[in-house]
Scaffold this motif. Structure first.
Motif, PDB file in Angstrom:
ATOM      1  N   ARG A 138      33.332  62.715  21.530  1.00 10.60           N
ATOM      2  CA  ARG A 138      33.525  62.525  19.887  1.00 10.60           C
ATOM      3  C   ARG A 138      34.555  63.254  19.281  1.00 10.60           C
ATOM      4  O   ARG A 138      35.001  62.611  18.413  1.00 10.60           O
ATOM      5  CB  ARG A 138      32.222  62.834  19.313  1.00 10.60           C
ATOM      6  N   ASP A 139      34.891  64.459  19.469  1.00 13.03           N
ATOM      7  CA  ASP A 139      35.653  65.021  18.693  1.00 13.03           C
ATOM      8  C   ASP A 139      36.503  66.133  19.619  1.00 13.03           C
ATOM      9  O   ASP A 139      36.248  66.260  20.832  1.00 13.03           O
ATOM     10  CB  ASP A 139      35.473  65.496  17.302  1.00 13.03           C
ATOM     11  N   ALA A 140      37.309  66.982  18.963  1.00 14.96           N
ATOM     12  CA  ALA A 140      37.960  68.064  19.615  1.00 14.96           C
ATOM     13  C   ALA A 140      37.096  69.112  20.356  1.00 14.96           C
ATOM     14  O   ALA A 140      37.129  69.719  21.382  1.00 14.96           O
ATOM     15  CB  ALA A 140      38.946  68.793  18.957  1.00 14.96           C
ATOM     16  N   ARG A 141      36.078  69.252  19.702  1.00 18.39           N
ATOM     17  CA  ARG A 141      34.869  70.185  20.267  1.00 18.39           C
ATOM     18  C   ARG A 141      34.447  69.966  21.559  1.00 18.39           C
ATOM     19  O   ARG A 141      34.435  70.431  22.377  1.00 18.39           O
ATOM     20  CB  ARG A 141      33.663  70.358  19.353  1.00 18.39           C
ATOM     21  N   ASP A 142      34.100  68.466  21.659  1.00 19.24           N
ATOM     22  CA  ASP A 142      33.705  68.001  22.942  1.00 19.24           C
ATOM     23  C   ASP A 142      34.714  68.281  23.957  1.00 19.24           C
ATOM     24  O   ASP A 142      34.637  68.614  25.282  1.00 19.24           O
ATOM     25  CB  ASP A 142      33.388  66.513  22.975  1.00 19.24           C
ATOM     26  N   ALA A 143      35.773  68.151  23.641  1.00 19.12           N
ATOM     27  CA  ALA A 143      37.200  68.031  24.570  1.00 19.12           C
ATOM     28  C   ALA A 143      37.197  69.406  25.138  1.00 19.12           C
ATOM     29  O   ALA A 143      37.720  69.696  26.224  1.00 19.12           O
ATOM     30  CB  ALA A 143      38.304  67.355  23.761  1.00 19.12           C
ATOM     31  N   ARG A 144      37.178  70.288  24.112  1.00 22.92           N
ATOM     32  CA  ARG A 144      37.410  71.546  24.614  1.00 22.92           C
ATOM     33  C   ARG A 144      36.181  72.189  25.356  1.00 22.92           C
ATOM     34  O   ARG A 144      36.562  73.045  26.338  1.00 22.92           O
ATOM     35  CB  ARG A 144      37.562  72.672  23.163  1.00 22.92           C
ATOM     36  N   LEU A 449      43.826  57.426  23.443  1.00 15.92           N
ATOM     37  CA  LEU A 449      43.467  56.275  22.815  1.00 15.92           C
ATOM     38  C   LEU A 449      42.576  56.249  21.851  1.00 15.92           C
ATOM     39  O   LEU A 449      42.031  55.243  21.121  1.00 15.92           O
ATOM     40  CB  LEU A 449      43.149  55.172  24.062  1.00 15.92           C
ATOM     41  N   SER A 450      41.556  57.175  21.900  1.00 12.26           N
ATOM     42  CA  SER A 450      40.405  57.198  20.888  1.00 12.26           C
ATOM     43  C   SER A 450      40.815  57.433  19.356  1.00 12.26           C
ATOM     44  O   SER A 450      41.885  57.948  18.885  1.00 12.26           O
ATOM     45  CB  SER A 450      39.679  58.734  21.048  1.00 12.26           C
ATOM     46  N   PRO A 451      40.121  56.564  18.419  1.00 11.30           N
ATOM     47  CA  PRO A 451      40.591  56.470  17.278  1.00 11.30           C
ATOM     48  C   PRO A 451      40.372  57.700  16.509  1.00 11.30           C
ATOM     49  O   PRO A 451      40.933  57.889  15.406  1.00 11.30           O
ATOM     50  CB  PRO A 451      39.599  55.354  16.669  1.00 11.30           C
ATOM     51  N   ALA A 452      39.687  58.629  17.226  1.00  7.06           N
ATOM     52  CA  ALA A 452      39.491  59.885  16.553  1.00  7.06           C
ATOM     53  C   ALA A 452      40.557  60.842  16.345  1.00  7.06           C
ATOM     54  O   ALA A 452      40.441  61.570  15.380  1.00  7.06           O
ATOM     55  CB  ALA A 452      38.241  60.674  17.021  1.00  7.06           C
ATOM     56  N   ASN A 453      41.460  60.561  17.042  1.00  6.27           N
ATOM     57  CA  ASN A 453      42.800  61.290  17.028  1.00  6.27           C
ATOM     58  C   ASN A 453      43.932  60.724  16.605  1.00  6.27           C
ATOM     59  O   ASN A 453      45.118  61.123  16.511  1.00  6.27           O
ATOM     60  CB  ASN A 453      43.191  61.596  18.612  1.00  6.27           C
ATOM     61  N   GLY A 454      43.606  59.548  15.612  1.00  8.43           N
ATOM     62  CA  GLY A 454      44.801  58.852  14.944  1.00  8.43           C
ATOM     63  C   GLY A 454      45.004  57.463  15.474  1.00  8.43           C
ATOM     64  O   GLY A 454      44.576  57.291  16.654  1.00  8.43           O
ATOM     65  N   PRO A 455      45.852  56.809  14.984  1.00  5.22           N
ATOM     66  CA  PRO A 455      46.293  55.363  15.501  1.00  5.22           C
ATOM     67  C   PRO A 455      47.055  55.392  16.633  1.00  5.22           C
ATOM     68  O   PRO A 455      47.847  56.378  16.891  1.00  5.22           O
ATOM     69  CB  PRO A 455      46.880  54.776  14.251  1.00  5.22           C
ATOM     70  N   ALA A 456      46.834  54.761  17.754  1.00  2.55           N
ATOM     71  CA  ALA A 456      47.423  54.650  18.876  1.00  2.55           C
ATOM     72  C   ALA A 456      48.277  53.081  18.837  1.00  2.55           C
ATOM     73  O   ALA A 456      47.844  52.114  18.613  1.00  2.55           O
ATOM     74  CB  ALA A 456      46.419  54.521  20.141  1.00  2.55           C
ATOM     75  N   ARG A 457      49.679  53.381  19.057  1.00  2.00           N
ATOM     76  CA  ARG A 457      50.391  52.485  19.081  1.00  2.00           C
ATOM     77  C   ARG A 457      50.845  52.022  20.459  1.00  2.00           C
ATOM     78  O   ARG A 457      51.361  52.947  21.266  1.00  2.00           O
ATOM     79  CB  ARG A 457      51.678  52.587  18.223  1.00  2.00           C
TER      80      ARG A 457
END
Length: 457
Positions: A138-144, A449-457
């Motif tokens: 869901r966010d950076a906490r989960d990735a860490r 690709l996750s929208p949580a990290n900003g727009p992906a182009r």
């Protein structure tokens, strides 16, 4: 926003809500469990059978399918209850394109029934598991948290590998049981090297860009951890892992800045000279292994000869069926018809609890040539294209978040993806550790690709 009396404070979450968000790791638990279950040694049937990590990855996929169904019901219940999904159109294209290509290659193969297990394996590793990780984080906490689990796994496997090398209970190498393989055994000699390399990349990324708000001791601890991983990685005698690790670390240094790269490379060079030259840590075996990387036609050892013979066989298979290849899992059946006479009958395997046996050479030990030979241009373009999109989007997002609070996640994702892209020139899928490759690809997919990290182009 200001009023006449001053600044209006931002609304704060209730204490219970904040605590719930802080300690709610439910969706990411199956991902962490899958990582840690890789510590369990493979069963007596060897790396070819199902492992606890494989079963956990299946549970992870089912978990995420149920989550998608819940999101769809929430969306149907009304816009006020809609839950945004990270499975954007771009993500669906990146994950769905290879799935379609794998299916086409399976249907068009010489033996579709024999290719069906290969299709399922490709679907698991490059579509389902990465997609499940994308939906779970869901966010950076989960990735860490997932990154920390990989580091823990690498520490455990590296410790076992060092003990194997020092007590001569590892896999056989040059007539001695000194090759560090961890709990993966002699039948999956690349397993520990992959895990330790992942751990080194993550620790190095955290040292270069510590997470926002992290303790000040995290950077030196991460540096020490990365240095510790060098020992089991060297004792794995995996040339492909060495090359991929060096090149990926150099890229991460350049992403952080040229001056940082020069200073760190100078320090690493000095440490390497002291470790190998001063203390003689495996200098003879390491030197011979390093020298064999450059051996192509000047008296190469049998492993190098076999490697290039398998590459030649894969290339000939593709030339025979350029569009769809010979089908997933079709390389072993067509190998002898295309391989040169210099190819040996198999690879000698012994040590680490396994008696001497001759293992057949079932793949070209090059992921790109494996896909090209078994799935033709359709599968190769879809596979390389999807990973290329992940790499480009990941680098673009890191450029935007270079000085932000999630720069550490970007470095980890880019580092793991670049390492795997390079390592695929010298290895392919196979063995229990392959599940970790799928999880790392999922981590890179989430960042890119996750929208949580900003727009992906």
């Amino acid at each position: 926003m200001r009023e006449a009396g001053g600044v209006v404070p931002a609304p704060r979450a209730a204490p219970g809500e904040a605590a719930g968000r802080r300690f709610s790791y439910g969706p990411v638990v199956p991902v962490v469990a899958t990582v840690l279950l890789l510590c369990v040694p493979p069963g007596p049937e060897g790396p070819g059978g199902s492992t606890p990590a494989d079963l956990a990855s299946g549970v992870l996929v089912v978990w995420c399918v149920l989550a998608l169904l819940r999101r769809r019901r929430s969306t149907a219940a009304g816009p006020g209850r809609a839950v945004p999904s990270p499975l954007t159109p771009l993500a669906a294209l990146v994950l769905g394109g290879p799935a379609v290509a794998f299916a086409v290659a399976t249907v068009a193969s010489h033996d579709p029934a024999a290719s069906l297990p290969g299709f399922v394996r490709y679907l698991q590793l490059f579509v389902l598991v990465p997609g499940a990780v994308l939906l779970s984080l869901r966010d950076a906490r989960d990735a860490r948290l997932v990154s920390a689990a990989i580091v823990v796994l690498a520490l455990a496997e590296g410790a076992v590998g060092v003990v194997q090398a020092t007590t001569r209970t590892g896999a056989s190498y040059m007539g001695q049981d000194i090759r560090a393989v961890g709990t993966f055994g002699a039948l999956d000699v690349m397993g520990m090297a992959t895990v330790v390399s992942y751990g080194l990349m993550i620790a190095f990324a955290f040292a270069l860009a510590p997470p926002a708000g992290a303790h000040r001791r995290l950077r030196p601890c991460a540096l020490v951890c990365a240095a510790v991983f060098v020992v089991p990685l060297a004792l794995s005698y995996s040339r492909g892992a060495w090359i991929a690790t060096v090149l990926a670390c150099v890229l991460l240094l350049l992403l952080r800045g040229v001056r940082t790269a020069v200073a760190v490379l100078a320090a690493l060079t000095a440490a390497g000279v002291v470790l190998v030259g001063g203390f003689g840590v495996g200098s003879a075996q390491l030197g011979e292994r390093l020298h064999s990387i450059t051996e192509v036609s000047d008296s190469p050892d049998q492993s190098v000869t076999d490697r290039y013979s398998l590459w030649s066989a894969a290339w000939d298979m593709w030339r025979q069926d350029p569009a769809t290849g010979v089908g997933p899992k079709g390389f072993p059946a067509h190998r002898d018809a295309h391989a040169p006479l210099a190819l040996s009958s198999g690879s000698d395997t012994a040590g680490a609890g396994v008696s001497f046996q001759r293992e057949p050479l079932l793949s070209p030990h090059n992921m790109y040539l494996l896909v090209l030979s078994e799935q033709g241009l359709i599968g190769a373009v879809a596979f390389v294209g999807s990973w290329g999109v992940l790499l480009v989007c990941g680098l673009r997002r890191f450029g935007a978040a270079r000085h932000g609070r999630t720069a550490d996640c970007g470095l980890v994702a880019v580092g793991l993806l670049v390492w795997q892209v390079i390592n695929f020139f010298y290895g392919d899928i196979g063995g229990p550790s392959t599940v970790l490759t799928a999880l790392a690809a999922g981590l890179a997919t989430w960042w890119a690709l996750s929208p949580a990290n900003g727009p992906a182009r």
